[in-house]
Scaffold this active site. Structure first.
Site, short mmCIF file in Angstrom:
data_model
loop_
_atom_site.label_atom_id
_atom_site.label_comp_id
_atom_site.label_asym_id
_atom_site.label_seq_id
_atom_site.Cartn_x
_atom_site.Cartn_y
_atom_site.Cartn_z
N LYS A 1 -22.34 -10.03 -3.48
CA LYS A 1 -20.93 -9.67 -3.66
C LYS A 1 -20.08 -10.02 -2.45
O LYS A 1 -18.87 -10.14 -2.56
CB LYS A 1 -20.78 -8.19 -4.03
CG LYS A 1 -21.33 -7.19 -3.05
CD LYS A 1 -21.04 -5.79 -3.50
CE LYS A 1 -22.28 -4.94 -3.73
NZ LYS A 1 -23.18 -4.83 -2.59
N LYS B 1 -28.22 -11.98 7.47
CA LYS B 1 -26.87 -11.46 7.77
C LYS B 1 -26.47 -11.74 9.21
O LYS B 1 -25.29 -11.92 9.49
CB LYS B 1 -26.78 -9.97 7.44
CG LYS B 1 -26.78 -9.74 5.94
CD LYS B 1 -26.06 -8.48 5.52
CE LYS B 1 -25.93 -8.45 4.01
NZ LYS B 1 -25.48 -7.20 3.45
N LYS C 1 -29.53 -15.95 -3.22
CA LYS C 1 -29.26 -14.92 -4.22
C LYS C 1 -27.74 -14.71 -4.37
O LYS C 1 -26.99 -14.96 -3.42
CB LYS C 1 -29.98 -13.63 -3.90
CG LYS C 1 -29.27 -12.73 -2.97
CD LYS C 1 -29.90 -11.36 -2.91
CE LYS C 1 -29.10 -10.50 -1.95
NZ LYS C 1 -28.42 -9.38 -2.50
N1 AQP Z 1 -28.58 -11.20 -6.80
C1 AQP Z 1 -29.18 -10.07 -7.14
N2 AQP Z 1 -30.04 -10.04 -8.19
C2 AQP Z 1 -30.66 -8.88 -8.54
N3 AQP Z 1 -30.47 -7.71 -7.89
C3 AQP Z 1 -29.62 -7.70 -6.84
N4 AQP Z 1 -29.22 -6.74 -6.00
C4 AQP Z 1 -28.35 -7.25 -5.11
N5 AQP Z 1 -28.16 -8.55 -5.34
C5 AQP Z 1 -28.94 -8.87 -6.41
C6 AQP Z 1 -29.65 -5.34 -6.10
O1 AQP Z 1 -28.49 -4.54 -6.23
C7 AQP Z 1 -28.74 -3.26 -5.60
C8 AQP Z 1 -27.60 -2.89 -4.72
O2 AQP Z 1 -27.51 -3.82 -3.67
P1 AQP Z 1 -26.69 -3.48 -2.36
O3 AQP Z 1 -25.26 -3.53 -2.66
O4 AQP Z 1 -27.14 -2.18 -1.82
O5 AQP Z 1 -27.08 -4.55 -1.28
P2 AQP Z 1 -27.49 -6.04 -1.40
O6 AQP Z 1 -28.87 -6.13 -1.92
O7 AQP Z 1 -27.27 -6.64 -0.01
O8 AQP Z 1 -26.45 -6.64 -2.46
P3 AQP Z 1 -25.37 -7.78 -2.26
O9 AQP Z 1 -24.63 -7.91 -3.54
O10 AQP Z 1 -26.00 -9.01 -1.70
O11 AQP Z 1 -24.39 -7.12 -1.20
P4 AQP Z 1 -23.88 -7.73 0.18
O12 AQP Z 1 -23.26 -9.05 -0.16
O13 AQP Z 1 -22.92 -6.73 0.71
O14 AQP Z 1 -25.08 -7.86 1.06
C9 AQP Z 1 -30.06 -3.39 -4.84
O15 AQP Z 1 -31.09 -2.76 -5.57
C10 AQP Z 1 -30.29 -4.87 -4.78
O16 AQP Z 1 -31.66 -5.20 -4.74
#
Ligand code: AQP
Length: 332
Positions: free
Chosen positions: A200, A115, A197
């Site tokens: 969002k 990030k 990965k």
């Molecule tokens: N690509 C993924 N595959 C499987 N699990 C995923 N998680 C996130 N991306 C994937 C799981 O979703 C839960 C919530 O995630 P989060 O929103 O708290 O943070 P994150 O892991 O940083 O998810 P994002 O979508 O990538 O958000 P941004 O873009 O804001 O950083 C967690 O249990 C995570 O493991």
């Protein structure tokens, strides 16, 4: 005597629109585990501001995420479901635990490295300390288990390290929690770059599929998914990462094994396979979308649920916070 029910905690950031990666990696399991565990779920809006959020977007995304999780099957009667910023014990314990976490430990966190590269104009202290807030989120509720996607494994390991360190210094205070990482779907990859990965907050809208995307959008995004120049639907995550990711998504949505999927699409080529996944995902989330459309209109009901969640979350978490403060030596 009957054993007390096991407990779990998990959270999701309203940092964008919830994707099928978040669903298959986390939310799907949260819904299923509600039958066997006392569950506590949070919308981690304090985490979301580690990356700049426009106020109107943060508010909208938070309320929509709350309604969407209910639509996915989180039961606000059965489980505790709250908005993190409404329960001030989280930031309070996070500050305390900052003082029991080493700079070197946080410097090694992959998500911080990713990030801070992506947002090089805003490498704020919150982004660096993000894992400690997650440690606090978890430890406040003294839970047995935390269901997460693979990307959060490192943060959960830190949770255990900090909890053990604190327990060693002050005596048994925090429960040492286990991660629950699903066998299938723990890391859904980007549709545009299967080496990364699905996220969002990815600016490339074709890289992710949101649960709330329209059927047309879903089908288009799968059609545009990056694959290889071969045309055989076969699982090989090293040589064919794009197609293997699509197979994983299809398998998560249908429950079919990779062998069954290979047989189903034997000799038909990638075009037909991508079309089938698009249709299948759109159909799977259509009922969730209709429930969401109902719930998002009912602001009164949503408010009732998150207020109740925040009240109960405060009562539980404040017990842990008070014990921690007493042990450290703060005047009571
Ligand atoms: N690509 C993924 N595959 C499987 N699990 C995923 N998680 C996130 N991306 C994937 C799981 O979703 C839960 C919530 O995630 P989060 O929103 O708290 O943070 P994150 O892991 O940083 O998810 P994002 O979508 O990538 O958000 P941004 O873009 O804001 O950083 C967690 O249990 C995570 O493991």
């Amino acid at each position: 005597m009957e054993e007390p029910a096991k407990t779990l905690f998990s959270a999701i950031q309203p940092s964008g629109i919830i994707t099928i990666g978040n669903y298959f990696g986390a939310i799907k399991n949260w819904v299923e585990l509600q039958d066997d565990y006392n569950c506590m779920f949070a919308l981690a809006d304090l985490h979301a501001i580690t990356v700049f959020q426009r106020p109107e977007n943060l508010k909208k995304n938070t309320l929509e995420a709350y309604a969407l999780l209910l639509a996915c099957g989180i039961d606000a009667e059965k489980s505790l479901f709250f908005i993190q910023s409404q329960v001030n014990t989280h930031s309070q314990l996070a500050w305390i635990l900052d003082c029991y976490t080493q700079f070197g430990e946080l410097s090694r966190m992959t998500q911080f490295k990713d990030k801070s590269t992506k947002h090089s104009d805003n490498i704020n202290c919150g982004l660096f300390a993000y894992p400690v807030l997650m440690v606090a989120d978890i430890l406040l509720y003294q839970v047995d288990m935390v269901p997460i996607g693979l990307d959060q494994k490192q943060h959960l390991e830190l949770t255990r390290t900090v909890a053990e360190r604190f327990n060693f210094l002050y005596g048994e205070t925090f429960k040492i929690t286990e991660a629950y990482i699903p066998k299938n779907g723990s890391k859904i990859m980007s549709l545009q770059d299967p080496g990364r990965k699905m996220s969002k907050s990815d600016e490339n809208l074709n890289a992710w599929v949101a649960i709330l995307d329209s059927k047309d959008e879903i089908i288009k995004k799968f059609k545009r998914a990056v694959t290889d120049s071969d045309s055989c639907v076969r699982y090989d995550d090293k040589a064919k990462p794009g197609i293997s990711n699509l197979m994983t998504i299809y398998s998560c949505a249908t429950g079919k094994s990779f062998d069954e999927i290979e047989k189903e699409f034997d000799g038909v080529g990638y075009g037909k396979f991508k079309e089938a996944i698009g249709e299948c995902i759109a159909d799977k989330f259509a009922p969730v979308q209709s429930r969401f459309n109902e719930l998002i209109k009912d602001k009164e009901y949503l408010e009732k649920c998150y207020r109740k969640g925040a009240k109960e979350a405060f009562e539980i978490s404040n017990r842990t916070l008070n014990e921690v403060m007493k042990k450290i030596g703060f005047v009571q």
